[in-house]
Enzyme design. Structure first.
Site, mmCIF file in Angstrom:
data_model
loop_
_atom_site.group_PDB
_atom_site.id
_atom_site.type_symbol
_atom_site.label_atom_id
_atom_site.label_comp_id
_atom_site.label_asym_id
_atom_site.label_seq_id
_atom_site.Cartn_x
_atom_site.Cartn_y
_atom_site.Cartn_z
ATOM 1 C CB SER A 136 -0.890 -0.026 1.247
ATOM 2 O OG SER A 136 -1.639 1.170 1.343
ATOM 3 C CE LYS A 162 -4.676 0.056 0.503
ATOM 4 N NZ LYS A 162 -5.331 -0.772 1.549
ATOM 5 C CE LYS A 164 -4.030 3.955 2.310
ATOM 6 N NZ LYS A 164 -5.215 3.295 2.882
ATOM 7 C CG ASP A 189 -7.767 2.288 0.721
ATOM 8 O OD1 ASP A 189 -8.926 2.746 0.854
ATOM 9 O OD2 ASP A 189 -7.141 1.753 1.661
ATOM 10 C CD GLU A 214 -8.747 -1.001 0.903
ATOM 11 O OE1 GLU A 214 -7.794 -1.207 0.124
ATOM 12 O OE2 GLU A 214 -8.623 -1.051 2.132
ATOM 13 C CG ASP A 239 -10.393 -1.001 5.138
ATOM 14 O OD1 ASP A 239 -10.652 -1.449 6.269
ATOM 15 O OD2 ASP A 239 -9.316 -0.398 4.908
ATOM 16 C CE LYS A 263 -7.176 -2.339 6.913
ATOM 17 N NZ LYS A 263 -7.346 -0.869 6.916
ATOM 18 N N GLY A 291 -3.871 -4.167 6.132
ATOM 19 C CA GLY A 291 -2.814 -3.864 7.093
ATOM 20 C C GLY A 291 -3.125 -2.576 7.830
HETATM 21 O O1 OSB Z 1 -7.110 1.740 4.597
HETATM 22 O O2 OSB Z 1 -6.001 -0.028 4.388
HETATM 23 C C1 OSB Z 1 -6.120 1.091 4.868
HETATM 24 C C2 OSB Z 1 -2.967 2.146 6.747
HETATM 25 C C3 OSB Z 1 -3.522 2.734 7.852
HETATM 26 C C4 OSB Z 1 -4.889 2.771 7.972
HETATM 27 C C5 OSB Z 1 -5.708 2.263 6.967
HETATM 28 C C6 OSB Z 1 -5.143 1.670 5.855
HETATM 29 C C7 OSB Z 1 -3.747 1.639 5.731
HETATM 30 C C8 OSB Z 1 -3.060 1.088 4.576
HETATM 31 C C9 OSB Z 1 -1.648 0.577 4.799
HETATM 32 O O3 OSB Z 1 -3.512 1.063 3.469
HETATM 33 C C10 OSB Z 1 -1.622 -0.873 5.093
HETATM 34 C C11 OSB Z 1 -0.268 -1.319 5.591
HETATM 35 O O4 OSB Z 1 0.707 -1.188 4.860
HETATM 36 O O5 OSB Z 1 -0.204 -1.813 6.728
HETATM 37 MG MG MG Z 2 -8.285 0.641 3.323
#
Ligand code: OSB
Ligand code: MG
Length: 371
Positions: A136, A162, A164, A189, A214, A239, A263, A291
């Site tokens: 991510s 992925k 953001k 995401d 996402e 999510d 999660k 994650g």
């Molecule tokens: O939305 O998946 C998410 C990190 C912090 C809070 C929410 C998210 C995320 C990530 C990173 O996308 C996931 C990771 O690398 O642990």
């Molecule tokens: Mg997410």
């Protein structure tokens, strides 16, 4: 087994790189660890994935500490546990606070696996000996920097990228990534940054053959996501909106989602995570493991869960070195060619590295069962 002792550590670590989502930037990682011990001296570990502030969900490190100390520990300390599936049942009278529940339950799963000489993966019923890993990538200052970061991860072998997105940093960003990486599995995401007013904009993402989008809409929504999914070809993945098997059932019945990000913390623990996994498998809905920028303890739980058969899409379970100069487990979680080899030692399969752990511990609490 009898739960004889519970220890809590409040941790403070600093990530190697800041991580930016549609909500803002994080680099400091404050979190809790819980250790549960049985009467034979076995020890299991769990990690709270609640952040310092409540931007992802309503929980925080401090609300978790309160829930664990004042409500959850009294339900387990000094009691006999036959199987960790009993824990979520015992916690049921307490509403929500899923990340707090998951921390204690996770420690008890690890303890149970170690006591019974099983890997956590085996205790959960997982069969894989390696798992596929995606990564991510946070919001960058500009698209050139993002392309450079993504190129590095593609070259490292991550199986899916992925990124953001947020309003103003979406369609053109994804267009450029797709141009640069025509064959790489890509997804976006939004962490709830859009509303149904943005349908026309979101539909433009359909051109880029994304594996999924996402959580585009509100963190507590499953209705508008169904409306959106009807108008988009890109699969929607939920999510933030999914806290339980019941939420999963309802979202699937409404057509709000085609893929579920599981999660462990968000759904209240491994038992509920496994129920969601099993239900989705029955319905032909793929799942993957999300994650929360975990330390090695939480990461190890994610690796074990991902060995279940319906985790058919790469997770956000990158290696320790993506996040930390030094992780708190030994060995660290290593990604090679886009795979993590599932550890074969009992329980979570990685040992706590107490030197590192002590360095990052800012408070400790110990609870012992009365004789
Ligand atoms: O939305 O998946 C998410 C990190 C912090 C809070 C929410 C998210 C995320 C990530 C990173 O996308 C996931 C990771 O690398 O642990
Ligand atoms: Mg997410």
């Amino acid at each position: 087994m009898i739960i004889k002792e519970i220890n809590i550590r409040k941790m403070k670590m600093t990530m190697k790189h800041p991580f930016t989502t549609s909500f803002g930037t994080m680099q400091e990682k404050d979190f809790l660890l819980v250790e549960a011990k049985d009467e034979l001296g076995n020890s299991g570990w769990g990690e709270s994935v609640a952040f310092h502030s409540p931007w992802y969900n309503e929980e925080t490190l401090e609300t978790n500490l309160h829930m664990i100390q004042d409500f959850l520990i009294p339900l387990v300390l000094g009691t006999t546990v036959g199987h960790p599936d009993e824990i979520s049942e015992r916690f049921r009278p307490i509403r929500q606070n899923n990340m707090a529940k998951s921390t204690v339950e996770g420690a008890i799963w690890d303890l149970y696996a170690k006591r019974n000489q099983l890997t956590l993966a085996e205790a959960l019923g997982g069969k894989r000996d390696k798992i596929e890993v995606g990564i991510s990538v946070g919001i960058h200052e500009n698209v050139e920097d993002l392309v450079q970061t993504v190129r590095g991860f593609v070259e490292e072998g991550y199986k899916r990228i992925k990124v953001k997105i947020k309003p103003g940093y979406d369609v053109e960003v994804m267009r450029e990534l797709r141009n640069q990486f025509p064959d790489v599995p890509l997804m976006a995401d939004a962490n709830s940054a859009y509303t149904l007013e943005d349908v026309e904009l979101l539909k433009q993402l359909d051109e880029f053959n994304l594996t999924m989008i996402e959580q585009p809409l509100a963190s507590d929504d499953i209705i508008d996501h169904a409306t959106l999914q009807k108008q988009m070809t890109t699969p929607v993945c939920l999510d933030e909106s999914i806290h339980s098997l019941e939420d999963t059932r309802k979202a699937l019945e409404l057509g709000s989602t085609k893929i579920i990000n599981i999660k462990i913390g968000r759904v209240g623990g491994l038992t509920e995570a496994k129920k969601i996994h099993d239900y989705c498998m029955e319905k032909g809905i793929p799942v993957w493991c999300g994650g929360m920028l975990e330390s090695g303890i939480g990461r190890a739980h994610n690796v074990a869960l991902t060995t279940l058969p319906n985790f058919v899409l790469p997770g956000d379970t990158a290696g320790s070195s993506r996040y930390w100069e030094e992780d708190i487990i030994s060995p660290e979680v290593v990604v090679e060619d886009g795979y993590i080899t599932v550890p074969t030692a009992y329980g979570i399969g990685y040992e706590p590295n107490f030197d590192a752990m002590d360095k990052f511990t800012v408070e400790q609490y110990r609870y012992q069962a009365a004789k």
